[in-house]
Enzyme design. Structure first.
Site, PDB file in Angstrom:
ATOM      1  N   HIS A  31    -117.562 -16.161 126.007  1.00  0.00           N
ATOM      2  CA  HIS A  31    -117.427 -17.512 125.466  1.00  0.00           C
ATOM      3  C   HIS A  31    -116.083 -17.595 124.756  1.00  0.00           C
ATOM      4  O   HIS A  31    -115.812 -16.849 123.820  1.00  0.00           O
ATOM      5  CB  HIS A  31    -118.568 -17.805 124.497  1.00  0.00           C
ATOM      6  CG  HIS A  31    -119.926 -17.689 125.128  1.00  0.00           C
ATOM      7  ND1 HIS A  31    -120.607 -18.753 125.648  1.00  0.00           N
ATOM      8  CD2 HIS A  31    -120.715 -16.603 125.346  1.00  0.00           C
ATOM      9  CE1 HIS A  31    -121.764 -18.361 126.146  1.00  0.00           C
ATOM     10  NE2 HIS A  31    -121.857 -17.050 125.972  1.00  0.00           N
ATOM     11  N   PRO A 120    -129.356 -15.235 119.403  1.00  0.00           N
ATOM     12  CA  PRO A 120    -130.366 -16.296 119.414  1.00  0.00           C
ATOM     13  C   PRO A 120    -130.046 -17.287 118.283  1.00  0.00           C
ATOM     14  O   PRO A 120    -130.059 -16.922 117.105  1.00  0.00           O
ATOM     15  CB  PRO A 120    -131.673 -15.543 119.151  1.00  0.00           C
ATOM     16  CG  PRO A 120    -131.390 -14.127 119.550  1.00  0.00           C
ATOM     17  CD  PRO A 120    -129.955 -13.907 119.194  1.00  0.00           C
ATOM     18  N   HIS A 264    -117.387 -23.871 126.319  1.00  0.00           N
ATOM     19  CA  HIS A 264    -118.413 -23.083 125.634  1.00  0.00           C
ATOM     20  C   HIS A 264    -118.635 -21.759 126.343  1.00  0.00           C
ATOM     21  O   HIS A 264    -118.976 -20.755 125.721  1.00  0.00           O
ATOM     22  CB  HIS A 264    -119.721 -23.877 125.573  1.00  0.00           C
ATOM     23  CG  HIS A 264    -120.776 -23.255 124.722  1.00  0.00           C
ATOM     24  ND1 HIS A 264    -121.532 -22.186 125.124  1.00  0.00           N
ATOM     25  CD2 HIS A 264    -121.202 -23.554 123.474  1.00  0.00           C
ATOM     26  CE1 HIS A 264    -122.381 -21.848 124.175  1.00  0.00           C
ATOM     27  NE2 HIS A 264    -122.206 -22.670 123.155  1.00  0.00           N
ATOM     28  N   ARG A 353    -156.900  -5.587 104.682  1.00  0.00           N
ATOM     29  CA  ARG A 353    -155.969  -6.467 103.962  1.00  0.00           C
ATOM     30  C   ARG A 353    -156.127  -6.286 102.447  1.00  0.00           C
ATOM     31  O   ARG A 353    -155.166  -6.475 101.687  1.00  0.00           O
ATOM     32  CB  ARG A 353    -156.175  -7.926 104.365  1.00  0.00           C
ATOM     33  CG  ARG A 353    -157.507  -8.521 103.960  1.00  0.00           C
ATOM     34  CD  ARG A 353    -157.700  -9.922 104.529  1.00  0.00           C
ATOM     35  NE  ARG A 353    -159.044 -10.419 104.264  1.00  0.00           N
ATOM     36  CZ  ARG A 353    -159.311 -11.425 103.441  1.00  0.00           C
ATOM     37  NH1 ARG A 353    -158.341 -12.036 102.803  1.00  0.00           N
ATOM     38  NH2 ARG A 353    -160.561 -11.823 103.278  1.00  0.00           N
ATOM     39  N   GLU A 407    -143.196 -19.411 108.739  1.00  0.00           N
ATOM     40  CA  GLU A 407    -143.273 -18.039 109.251  1.00  0.00           C
ATOM     41  C   GLU A 407    -141.958 -17.565 109.849  1.00  0.00           C
ATOM     42  O   GLU A 407    -141.522 -16.437 109.594  1.00  0.00           O
ATOM     43  CB  GLU A 407    -144.377 -17.925 110.317  1.00  0.00           C
ATOM     44  CG  GLU A 407    -145.789 -18.057 109.783  1.00  0.00           C
ATOM     45  CD  GLU A 407    -146.277 -19.489 109.779  1.00  0.00           C
ATOM     46  OE1 GLU A 407    -147.464 -19.706 109.471  1.00  0.00           O
ATOM     47  OE2 GLU A 407    -145.465 -20.394 110.074  1.00  0.00           O
ATOM     48  N   HIS A 469    -157.183 -19.241 115.967  1.00  0.00           N
ATOM     49  CA  HIS A 469    -156.820 -18.320 114.895  1.00  0.00           C
ATOM     50  C   HIS A 469    -157.266 -16.880 115.183  1.00  0.00           C
ATOM     51  O   HIS A 469    -157.106 -16.016 114.323  1.00  0.00           O
ATOM     52  CB  HIS A 469    -157.428 -18.784 113.569  1.00  0.00           C
ATOM     53  CG  HIS A 469    -156.722 -19.950 112.952  1.00  0.00           C
ATOM     54  ND1 HIS A 469    -156.513 -21.137 113.622  1.00  0.00           N
ATOM     55  CD2 HIS A 469    -156.149 -20.106 111.725  1.00  0.00           C
ATOM     56  CE1 HIS A 469    -155.855 -21.969 112.833  1.00  0.00           C
ATOM     57  NE2 HIS A 469    -155.620 -21.370 111.679  1.00  0.00           N
TER      58      HIS A 469
END
Length: 661
Positions: A31, A120, A264, A353, A407, A469
């Site tokens: 690029h 990314p 680009h 947990r 998240e 879930h």
């Protein structure tokens, strides 16, 4: 101002632009346009604004630079070459080639001077938020003499379109991370064409709503003095992060491809390069870099950096030798850090947990770099520290971070904190939501970031919340990520051992933990080698291997088989990747040759046939019901295991259809 002459300033920018054309042309890949447009900005950052020492790229108090628009990697490599970070001309000429030091996108740990792995889009921006947060926490703990630097990140239109940028920018504004300076390369170009095809956001307004200090710089992309003034003003700003909106022109100063969306990618052929170099007034020679420029640049960067680092060393000799500092920067605990970890008696019933929370709270005072939090599930995931305060504007040293329902932003920020150094980030969410943050988990593995991901509610045992879930395919999918250490402990003792293991491990760890209580059936020793014998040390007729909450199921099944005269060994296998590191002798000790192996796991069976002859798994979505009912109806019960074990011994596995299929 820069100690380089005005003539060398101009020459440096022309050289950077020339390299931005030459390296992709030689590689026939890369690029060019973005790197060309941002050459003056990069030159000003590296020669006038940022503090760093090329002789010690890991100096803790250096300014951090992140190229979130990682496709412009040749820009960063050119700067690392000019400043003397260790890249040679041969490295630039090997751009994007096998085993070169200049891969297609910047990779942390691969090229000195590259802080995080980007490419990314948006990940580097969110990493920068984590780095700024790490600096704040460490400055409060060790003092501003030891920790007082900025994080600079260049992000493009694509970075700010990605959802992770919204999450991270919102968090940074809420926390008022004023050591963060983002430069938005507003070039109005994407691969498909101009940004107005798909993008009409009011970016300055958006960031102002997050609480950022926003400065719209306009058309100053080639005005080095104006760029310097803007960057220094942003560095001096306090009370909020800063976004500098810089209108640039991709491909500039090409007569053919300025503002061309094809710039680009690989738009420049040899004739285009020649015409552009002629416009800049430099020779049309591949990789033209005058020796006197390199010498001047390296003397300047090296001199500034060495002086700053020497002053820092003199001020911080005692701090840098302290036990807390050494432990934080080594990612370890102080001596005896794990002495107070809990132990559990066989027969107790504890959700894993809950066990991780007990382990964190038992060690938080002796792990000075530990920072924990969750995506709005702090109590649910066991990531609540007992004696720490909440990270906030009014409490900049707080080691309990509330990430909100973000998240992806949490995962990427944790990677940034880990790669900053001095911080051991732990972050939790429900396991099914790993899909919301998978790019950050993958980049943690790719970059070797020492992050501890805590994924709880790990199976259909979640229960009434139902299949949305209830994780099924998630465990198989994250086990497929190279270099990610995955541990699904059988019980509370293995969870404690898994926490010790995560602290010792030099890389990312994913702990896969239960919502429901699990009977304690192990001593925790299986974690060290990835697998261990729970019951049945003699010569078995069959081996039943299981993970997590299915290990007690396997133990019960083995007892029933024993009553029927079948000798069944139960193996807990909390970590495939750790087991695979062991030698053949260890493998045979766990799985004796010519003895059938049955695997039991409340998740997709994919991958288990590497170790087992048959699998009791769940290869369908779950269902809303109490957790125990869901597990039972989907075949995760001792009776089902006994049937499969007997069939496997008899060689008639196919006679019984798995109810979980």
């Amino acid at each position: 101002m820069s100690s380089l002459s005005a003539e060398l300033d101009q020459q440096a920018v022309a050289v950077i632009r020339g390299l931005a054309m030459d390296a992709p042309l030689a590689a026939n890949s890369g690029h060019q346009g973005t790197a060309m447009a941002l050459a003056p900005l990069a030159h000003v950052l590296y020669s006038r604004v940022m503090t760093f020492d090329p002789a010690d790229p890991a100096w803790p108090d250096r300014d951090r630079f992140i190229l979130s628009a990682g496709h412009a990697s040749i820009l960063q490599y050119s700067m690392l070459f000019l400043t003397g970070h260790g890249l040679a001309m041969d490295d630039l000429q090997a751009f994007r080639q096998w085993e070169s030091a200049t891969p297609g996108h910047p990779e942390a740990g691969h090229t000195a001077g590259v802080e995080v792995t980007t490419g990314p889009l948006g990940q580097g921006f969110a990493n920068a938020v984590g780095m700024a947060l790490a600096e704040r926490i460490l400055a409060e703990r060790f003092g501003s003499d030891a920790m007082d630097h900025h994080t600079f990140v260049i992000a493009g239109d694509g970075c700010l379109m990605e959802g992770v940028s919204h999450e991270a920018a919102s968090l940074a504004g809420h926390l008022a991370l004023d050591k963060l300076v983002a430069i938005y390369d507003d070039n109005h170009i994407t691969i498909d064409g101009t940004t107005d095809l798909a993008y009409s956001d009011d970016v300055p307004g958006r960031f102002r709503s997050y609480g950022w200090n926003v400065v719209e710089l306009g058309e100053i992309a080639d005005d080095m003095d104006a760029l310097e003034a803007a960057l220094l003003s942003a560095r001096a700003h306090t009370g909020s992060p800063t976004l500098l909106v810089l209108r640039s022109h991709i491909g500039y100063p090409s007569p053919d491809h300025t503002d061309d969306h094809e710039a680009h990618g690989l738009a420049f052929d040899a004739d285009d390069v020649a015409r552009t170099k002629d416009a800049m007034g430099i020779p049309n020679e591949p990789f033209w870099v005058p020796d006197e420029l390199v010498e001047a640049y390296r003397n300047h960067a090296g001199g500034r950096g060495a002086a700053a680092r020497t002053r820092w060393n003199e001020r911080n000799a005692a701090t840098a030798a302290s036990a807390d500092w050494v432990a934080a920067w080594n990612g370890r605990g102080i001596a005896g850090w794990d002495a107070d970890l809990p132990r559990y008696e066989r027969g107790e019933k504890v959700a894993t947990r809950k066990a991780i929370q007990a382990a964190l709270q038992a060690t938080e005072s002796s792990l000075p770099g530990l920072v924990a939090g969750a995506a709005d599930l702090t109590g649910n995931t066991g990531t609540q520290l007992g004696g720490q305060t909440t990270q906030s504007v009014s409490n900049p040293g707080g080691r309990q971070v509330f990430y909100g329902v973000r998240e992806h932003g949490m995962g990427a920020a944790m990677v940034g904190m880990a790669l900053h150094g001095g911080i051991l980030p732990v972050g939790g969410t429900f396991f099914v939501f790993v899909d919301y943050m998978r790019p950050a988990v993958r980049l943690a593995a790719l970059s070797g970031a020492k992050v501890c991901f805590v994924f709880t509610h790990d199976s259909v045992g979640v229960g009434e919340d139902g299949p949305t879930h209830q994780p099924v395919e998630q465990l198989a999918s994250i086990r497929a990520i190279p270099n990610l250490h995955v541990v699904r402990p059988a019980d509370a003792n293995e969870t404690v051992a898994a926490w010790q293991d995560a602290v010792a491990h030099d890389g990312p760890t994913a702990l896969i933990l239960s919502r429901q209580g699990i009977e304690v059936v192990t001593d925790g020793s299986a974690v060290e080698f990835g697998a261990g014998i729970v019951t049945g040390d003699g010569e078995p007729d069959i081996v039943i291997v299981a993970t997590g909450s299915e290990v007690p199921v396997a133990v019960t099944a083995s007892e029933r088989l024993g009553a029927d005269g079948v000798s069944a060994r139960v193996v807990s296998m909390p970590s495939w990747d750790r087991f695979d590191e062991q030698n053949t002798g260890f493998h045979r000790g766990i799985f004796p040759p010519n003895v059938p192996v049955l695997a039991v796991e409340a998740g997709a069976s994919m991958g288990w046939h590497k170790y087992a002859d048959d699998v009791v798994g769940i290869d369908r979505f779950g269902a809303s019901a109490p957790g125990g009912v869901a597990l039972d109806r989907l075949g995760i019960n001792p009776d089902h295991v006994v049937i499969h074990a007997k069939d496997l011994i008899a060689g008639t596995t196919s006679e019984h259809e798995r109810s979980s299929s």
